[in-house]
Design a protein around this motif. Structure first.
Motif, mmCIF file in Angstrom:
data_model
loop_
_atom_site.group_PDB
_atom_site.id
_atom_site.type_symbol
_atom_site.label_atom_id
_atom_site.label_comp_id
_atom_site.label_asym_id
_atom_site.label_seq_id
_atom_site.Cartn_x
_atom_site.Cartn_y
_atom_site.Cartn_z
ATOM 1 N N ASN A 79 -0.757 -3.368 4.113
ATOM 2 C CA ASN A 79 -1.492 -4.494 3.539
ATOM 3 C C ASN A 79 -1.757 -5.588 4.567
ATOM 4 O O ASN A 79 -2.225 -6.665 4.221
ATOM 5 C CB ASN A 79 -0.732 -5.064 2.341
ATOM 6 C CG ASN A 79 -1.651 -5.271 1.160
ATOM 7 O OD1 ASN A 79 -2.458 -4.396 0.855
ATOM 8 N ND2 ASN A 79 -1.577 -6.429 0.520
ATOM 9 N N SER A 90 -5.275 -1.254 0.030
ATOM 10 C CA SER A 90 -5.033 -2.670 -0.249
ATOM 11 C C SER A 90 -4.303 -2.820 -1.564
ATOM 12 O O SER A 90 -4.673 -2.182 -2.544
ATOM 13 C CB SER A 90 -6.356 -3.433 -0.410
ATOM 14 O OG SER A 90 -7.175 -3.275 0.694
ATOM 15 N N SER A 91 -3.299 -3.683 -1.570
ATOM 16 C CA SER A 91 -2.710 -4.050 -2.846
ATOM 17 C C SER A 91 -3.188 -5.449 -3.189
ATOM 18 O O SER A 91 -3.492 -6.235 -2.303
ATOM 19 C CB SER A 91 -1.182 -3.983 -2.774
ATOM 20 O OG SER A 91 -0.690 -3.710 -4.064
ATOM 21 N N ASN A 453 -9.037 -2.853 4.701
ATOM 22 C CA ASN A 453 -8.108 -3.682 3.919
ATOM 23 C C ASN A 453 -8.835 -4.900 3.357
ATOM 24 O O ASN A 453 -9.668 -5.499 4.027
ATOM 25 C CB ASN A 453 -6.920 -4.120 4.788
ATOM 26 C CG ASN A 453 -5.934 -4.963 3.987
ATOM 27 O OD1 ASN A 453 -6.054 -6.186 3.932
ATOM 28 N ND2 ASN A 453 -5.003 -4.305 3.315
#
Ligand SMILES: Cc1ncc(COP(=O)(O)O)c(C=O)c1O
Length: 487
Positions: A79, A90-91, A453
């Protein structure tokens, strides 16, 4: 245990859960404070972990504290906005919230009736994705952990269609089968072919053209050769966004060949399929109406936490035919879709929740915006590379992926240039500000910068480029130094 003790325990747990949420939120805001990849030696983490589980439970607060000190710093930070290796993931807060609730409810969506909302939400969230990608109506999506599983399931359905007696009588009853994909296809295709008992000798890896796209005329030759030898074309796998270069196979041509030879057409759009939510990228999937199945991983480019690979098929029936097995204790009399019928696992996580949360919270407009930003950054980087003496592009730039190579002044042979680039990658990654990966293209080493990301913006790509140039210059002068001393 007194009631007071129980209440104290509950309070402590509540505090710890909220602390974990705070920790997660801070992490999302500031993964950049860490080096992208940790400077730890193998075994360094395990040497600090207990050798066996404790007999008596420990307070959650002390476990969280160990997590903070021992575990989080020793992670590779996917991340981190400088993470440009493999395909970035991506979180986001929406995904974390959904994962927390899925863990709390901990439902098992094996049957519709074992958790109606979980099944219906999964199917509806996949339907939203189908619409957003403008996939043909009638495709039914469900969620697997990874594209490897989705492709295995799709090819199992293809095998069943090519040899319907296989469930009863096994491979011995099937005609000789063949599967076709490009020499750039992901290794999950090889794995599926091996696991399905076909043998890797049944996989035809067809050569790709100069832009790493499967060559349809070479495919046709292979199909014809196999047909003449009595082999049945079981499946053709088209890749939309190959792992090394994000190249795109000519889907309309492959679809036409699949139709002519009666092969199942599986589309591996694990990475690039997400881009089809942008109208200007829909052409990637031209010809998809000919597909029997398609896999796309929202956990790659759509900000959903890992473990969200959507497999679309023409309804549930092809999967039921290959997989459905209903013992008495799982019999149900409703006519709903039961997710256990669509694949290998019986037990099913509450997978739809995170896709639903993320699609709702970010919305398609924001997801499109970040895909567009990554593609624009990749084009910028490709322009810088092309204009820089001592570097070259190793493949046409596609979507968010740039493949490049340094061409040092002191090295001549391909082997020396390969070794130089491998060392360059090691040095770039050791700095900890960006993390790149390498691949092999036509037998030569290439460095990959895969921008994906959600937090990656221009300054991070500029940093990657600066570090690449700086380390290449240092390495190059190191290479030249002995030669200069000699002269
Ligand atoms: C084109 C392609 N297909 C399949 C996969 C396998 O994905 P997963 O890790 O979800 O199994 C990848 C992984 O990056 C990929 O790039």
């Amino acid at each position: 245990v007194s009631e007071d003790t129980v209440q104290d325990g509950a309070l402590e747990e509540e505090r710890a859960l909220l602390d974990a949420a705070t920790l997660a939120w801070r992490y999302l805001q500031s993964a950049e404070r860490y080096p992208v990849a940790p400077a730890v030696a193998p075994g360094a983490v395990s040497s600090r972990l207990g050798l066996a589980a404790p007999e008596d439970g420990e307070p959650l607060a002390s476990i969280l504290s160990d997590y903070r000190e021992l575990i989080e710093p020793a992670l590779t930070h996917w991340n981190h906005p400088g993470f440009f290796a493999y395909f970035a993931t991506s979180s986001t807060a929406a995904g974390v919230a959904a994962e927390t609730l899925a863990a709390a409810t901990n439902v098992n969506a094996m049957l519709w009736r074992t958790s109606p909302a979980a099944t219906e939400l999964e199917l509806r969230a996949c339907e939203w994705l189908r619409q957003a990608m403008e996939l043909p109506p009638g495709l039914l999506g469900h969620i697997n952990d990874t594209a490897s599983t989705s492709t295995l399931i799709a090819l199992a359905a293809a095998r069943h269609r090519a040899a319907p007696g296989i469930r009863e009588h096994g491979l011995a009853s099937a005609p000789p089968l063949a599967v076709y994909c490009s020499d750039q296809a992901h290794s999950s295709v090889d794995k599926a072919v091996a696991l399905l008992g076909l043998g890797l000798g049944s996989l035809r890896r067809i050569r790709s053209d100069d832009a790493f796209r499967l060559d349809p005329s070479a495919l046709e030759e292979a199909l014809e050769r196999d047909r003449a030898a009595g082999r049945t074309a079981m499946a053709i796998v088209a890749t939309i966004g190959t792992t090394s270069t994000a190249s795109v196979d000519p889907l309309p041509d492959l679809g036409e060949l699949a139709r002519r030879y009666g092969a199942w057409l599986h589309v591996d759009a694990a990475y690039a399929g997400s881009a089809a939510i942008c109208p200007e990228h829909r052409a990637l999937l031209r010809g998809v109406e000919l597909a029997d199945s398609l896999v796309v991983n929202p956990h790659k480019w759509l900000c959903v936490p890992l473990g969200c690979s959507v497999l679309f098929t023409r309804g549930a029936e092809p999967l039921r035919a290959a997989f459905s097995l209903i013992p008495e204790y799982l019999r149900s009399d409703d006519d709903a879709v039961n997710l256990m019928d669509l694949g290998i696992a019986l037990g099913r996580r509450f997978n739809g929740l995170k896709l639903w949360f993320v699609l709702r919270h970010l919305g398609l407009a924001r997801l499109r915006e970040h895909i567009r930003r990554h593609c624009a950054l990749a084009r910028d980087l490709a322009n810088w590379v092309a204009a820089e003496p001592g570097f070259e592009l190793a493949a046409p730039t596609s979507l968010g992926v740039v493949c490049l190579r340094a061409l040092p002044s002191g090295c001549g042979s391909s082997e020396e240039i390969d070794a130089f680039n491998t060392e360059l990658l090691r040095r770039v990654n050791r700095r900890g500000v960006v993390f790149l990966s390498q691949t092999e293209l036509r037998g030569r080493v290439a460095l990959r910068v895969a921008i994906g990301n959600v937090q990656s913006v221009r300054k991070h790509v500029e940093t990657a480029w600066q570090v690449l140039r700086l380390e290449a210059r240092h390495l190059d002068s190191g290479h030249r130094a002995p030669a200069q001393e000699d002269s």
